[in-house]
Design a protein around this motif. Structure first.
Motif, PDB file in Angstrom:
ATOM      1  N   MET A   1       0.848  -1.183   0.000  1.00 58.78           N
ATOM      2  CA  MET A   1       0.000   0.000   0.000  1.00 58.78           C
ATOM      3  C   MET A   1       0.890   1.242   0.000  1.00 58.78           C
ATOM      4  O   MET A   1       1.909   1.296   0.670  1.00 58.78           O
ATOM      5  N   THR A   2       0.456   2.230  -0.740  1.00 57.37           N
ATOM      6  CA  THR A   2       1.178   3.500  -0.732  1.00 57.37           C
ATOM      7  C   THR A   2       0.959   4.185   0.614  1.00 57.37           C
ATOM      8  O   THR A   2       0.047   3.859   1.359  1.00 57.37           O
ATOM      9  N   ALA A   3       1.788   5.148   0.917  1.00 58.49           N
ATOM     10  CA  ALA A   3       1.697   5.848   2.197  1.00 58.49           C
ATOM     11  C   ALA A   3       0.343   6.531   2.339  1.00 58.49           C
ATOM     12  O   ALA A   3      -0.242   7.003   1.361  1.00 58.49           O
ATOM     13  N   MET A   4      -0.141   6.568   3.559  1.00 61.13           N
ATOM     14  CA  MET A   4      -1.413   7.239   3.827  1.00 61.13           C
ATOM     15  C   MET A   4      -1.188   8.742   3.879  1.00 61.13           C
ATOM     16  O   MET A   4      -0.179   9.204   4.410  1.00 61.13           O
ATOM     17  N   ASP A   5      -2.133   9.494   3.336  1.00 61.17           N
ATOM     18  CA  ASP A   5      -2.036  10.952   3.368  1.00 61.17           C
ATOM     19  C   ASP A   5      -3.040  11.522   4.365  1.00 61.17           C
ATOM     20  O   ASP A   5      -3.747  10.782   5.057  1.00 61.17           O
ATOM     21  N   ALA A   6      -3.114  12.837   4.428  1.00 60.88           N
ATOM     22  CA  ALA A   6      -3.991  13.522   5.384  1.00 60.88           C
ATOM     23  C   ALA A   6      -5.462  13.176   5.151  1.00 60.88           C
ATOM     24  O   ALA A   6      -6.236  13.067   6.111  1.00 60.88           O
ATOM     25  N   ILE A   7      -5.847  12.974   3.903  1.00 62.62           N
ATOM     26  CA  ILE A   7      -7.243  12.629   3.615  1.00 62.62           C
ATOM     27  C   ILE A   7      -7.564  11.228   4.138  1.00 62.62           C
ATOM     28  O   ILE A   7      -8.623  11.003   4.719  1.00 62.62           O
ATOM     29  N   ASP A   8      -6.644  10.278   3.948  1.00 68.91           N
ATOM     30  CA  ASP A   8      -6.854   8.934   4.485  1.00 68.91           C
ATOM     31  C   ASP A   8      -7.041   9.000   6.008  1.00 68.91           C
ATOM     32  O   ASP A   8      -7.940   8.367   6.560  1.00 68.91           O
ATOM     33  N   HIS A   9      -6.188   9.764   6.667  1.00 71.28           N
ATOM     34  CA  HIS A   9      -6.294   9.900   8.129  1.00 71.28           C
ATOM     35  C   HIS A   9      -7.617  10.560   8.515  1.00 71.28           C
ATOM     36  O   HIS A   9      -8.245  10.159   9.503  1.00 71.28           O
ATOM     37  N   ALA A  10      -8.043  11.554   7.757  1.00 70.52           N
ATOM     38  CA  ALA A  10      -9.316  12.225   8.041  1.00 70.52           C
ATOM     39  C   ALA A  10     -10.487  11.257   7.860  1.00 70.52           C
ATOM     40  O   ALA A  10     -11.434  11.267   8.656  1.00 70.52           O
ATOM     41  N   ILE A  11     -10.431  10.414   6.837  1.00 68.82           N
ATOM     42  CA  ILE A  11     -11.481   9.409   6.629  1.00 68.82           C
ATOM     43  C   ILE A  11     -11.527   8.449   7.815  1.00 68.82           C
ATOM     44  O   ILE A  11     -12.604   8.133   8.342  1.00 68.82           O
ATOM     45  N   ALA A  39     -13.431   4.851  -3.010  1.00 72.16           N
ATOM     46  CA  ALA A  39     -12.184   4.238  -3.488  1.00 72.16           C
ATOM     47  C   ALA A  39     -11.136   4.190  -2.381  1.00 72.16           C
ATOM     48  O   ALA A  39     -10.419   3.188  -2.232  1.00 72.16           O
ATOM     49  N   ARG A  40     -11.035   5.251  -1.620  1.00 73.78           N
ATOM     50  CA  ARG A  40     -10.048   5.281  -0.540  1.00 73.78           C
ATOM     51  C   ARG A  40     -10.390   4.277   0.562  1.00 73.78           C
ATOM     52  O   ARG A  40      -9.516   3.576   1.072  1.00 73.78           O
ATOM     53  N   ILE A  41     -11.658   4.191   0.931  1.00 76.57           N
ATOM     54  CA  ILE A  41     -12.059   3.233   1.960  1.00 76.57           C
ATOM     55  C   ILE A  41     -11.829   1.805   1.469  1.00 76.57           C
ATOM     56  O   ILE A  41     -11.347   0.958   2.224  1.00 76.57           O
ATOM     57  N   LYS A  42     -12.105   1.541   0.196  1.00 80.05           N
ATOM     58  CA  LYS A  42     -11.842   0.207  -0.355  1.00 80.05           C
ATOM     59  C   LYS A  42     -10.344  -0.089  -0.315  1.00 80.05           C
ATOM     60  O   LYS A  42      -9.938  -1.187   0.065  1.00 80.05           O
ATOM     61  N   ARG A  43      -9.522   0.887  -0.689  1.00 87.36           N
ATOM     62  CA  ARG A  43      -8.064   0.688  -0.665  1.00 87.36           C
ATOM     63  C   ARG A  43      -7.574   0.437   0.756  1.00 87.36           C
ATOM     64  O   ARG A  43      -6.766  -0.466   0.998  1.00 87.36           O
ATOM     65  N   LEU A  44      -8.085   1.201   1.721  1.00 91.61           N
ATOM     66  CA  LEU A  44      -7.693   1.016   3.118  1.00 91.61           C
ATOM     67  C   LEU A  44      -8.147  -0.346   3.657  1.00 91.61           C
ATOM     68  O   LEU A  44      -7.442  -0.991   4.431  1.00 91.61           O
ATOM     69  N   THR A  45      -9.303  -0.795   3.199  1.00 95.21           N
ATOM     70  CA  THR A  45      -9.805  -2.108   3.611  1.00 95.21           C
ATOM     71  C   THR A  45      -8.987  -3.221   2.963  1.00 95.21           C
ATOM     72  O   THR A  45      -8.559  -4.165   3.640  1.00 95.21           O
ATOM     73  N   ASP A  46      -8.760  -3.109   1.666  1.00 99.23           N
ATOM     74  CA  ASP A  46      -7.975  -4.132   0.952  1.00 99.23           C
ATOM     75  C   ASP A  46      -6.552  -4.241   1.505  1.00 99.23           C
ATOM     76  O   ASP A  46      -5.976  -5.332   1.536  1.00 99.23           O
ATOM     77  N   ALA A  47      -5.993  -3.128   1.970  1.00 97.04           N
ATOM     78  CA  ALA A  47      -4.639  -3.117   2.506  1.00 97.04           C
ATOM     79  C   ALA A  47      -4.581  -3.611   3.955  1.00 97.04           C
ATOM     80  O   ALA A  47      -3.501  -3.792   4.502  1.00 97.04           O
ATOM     81  N   GLY A  48      -5.740  -3.817   4.569  1.00 97.95           N
ATOM     82  CA  GLY A  48      -5.767  -4.297   5.943  1.00 97.95           C
ATOM     83  C   GLY A  48      -5.703  -3.210   6.991  1.00 97.95           C
ATOM     84  O   GLY A  48      -5.626  -3.511   8.185  1.00 97.95           O
TER      85      GLY A  48
END
Length: 144
Positions: A1-11, A39-48
């Motif tokens: 998984m690529t590094a998480m950004d501020a938006i990922d953390h906000a989600i 898309a971001r939530i799916k990526r975060l879920t798929d990455a564990g």
């Protein structure tokens, strides 16, 4: 998984605040499109990163009027066996293997003091390889 950004953390912050929030509400809160949030939530879920969704409950309203943290000193080589036996005790809400003055910490929820005594003395201390326990009563729970 690529590094998480501020938006990922906000989600993730939004989901921690309300796991039932709609995709539209999450997208609006973090200022991205609904499709982008999905898309971001799916990526975060798929990455564990997101491993599931849960409900927080009030232990007293559920009938658990006695709660405690119980710390255990165990024989290190027996951790898997101890863990499996502890998992079979339904009143243990959380368990962690830790480093420090003790080896394991448990969050135990019981109906009352008598039930808590039974859990600690009869269920937990009966497990082979547990050398000692220490029980700290919880007077009040607080969630952030």
């Amino acid at each position: 998984m690529t590094a998480m950004d501020a938006i990922d953390h906000a989600i993730l912050d939004e989901l921690r605040r309300d796991a039932r929030a709609s995709m539209t509400a999450i997208a609006d809160a973090v200022h991205i499109s609904r499709a982008g949030a999905h898309a971001r939530i799916k990526r975060l879920t798929d990455a564990g990163v997101i491993t599931g969704y849960t409900v927080r409950t009030d232990p007293v309203l559920l009938g658990h009027h006695a709660s405690a943290y119980v710390t255990l000193a165990i024989e290190q080589a027996s951790w898997q066996m101890v863990r499996d036996r502890l998992r079979a005790i339904p009143e243990i809400e959380h368990m962690a293997l830790v480093g420090g003055d003790f080896d394991v910490i448990l969050l135990v929820r019981a109906r009352d003091a008598r039930d808590l005594r039974r859990i600690v003395l009869e269920d937990i201390q009966a497990i082979p390889s547990i050398r000692s326990t220490r029980t700290t009563l919880i007077f009040e729970d607080s969630m952030r």
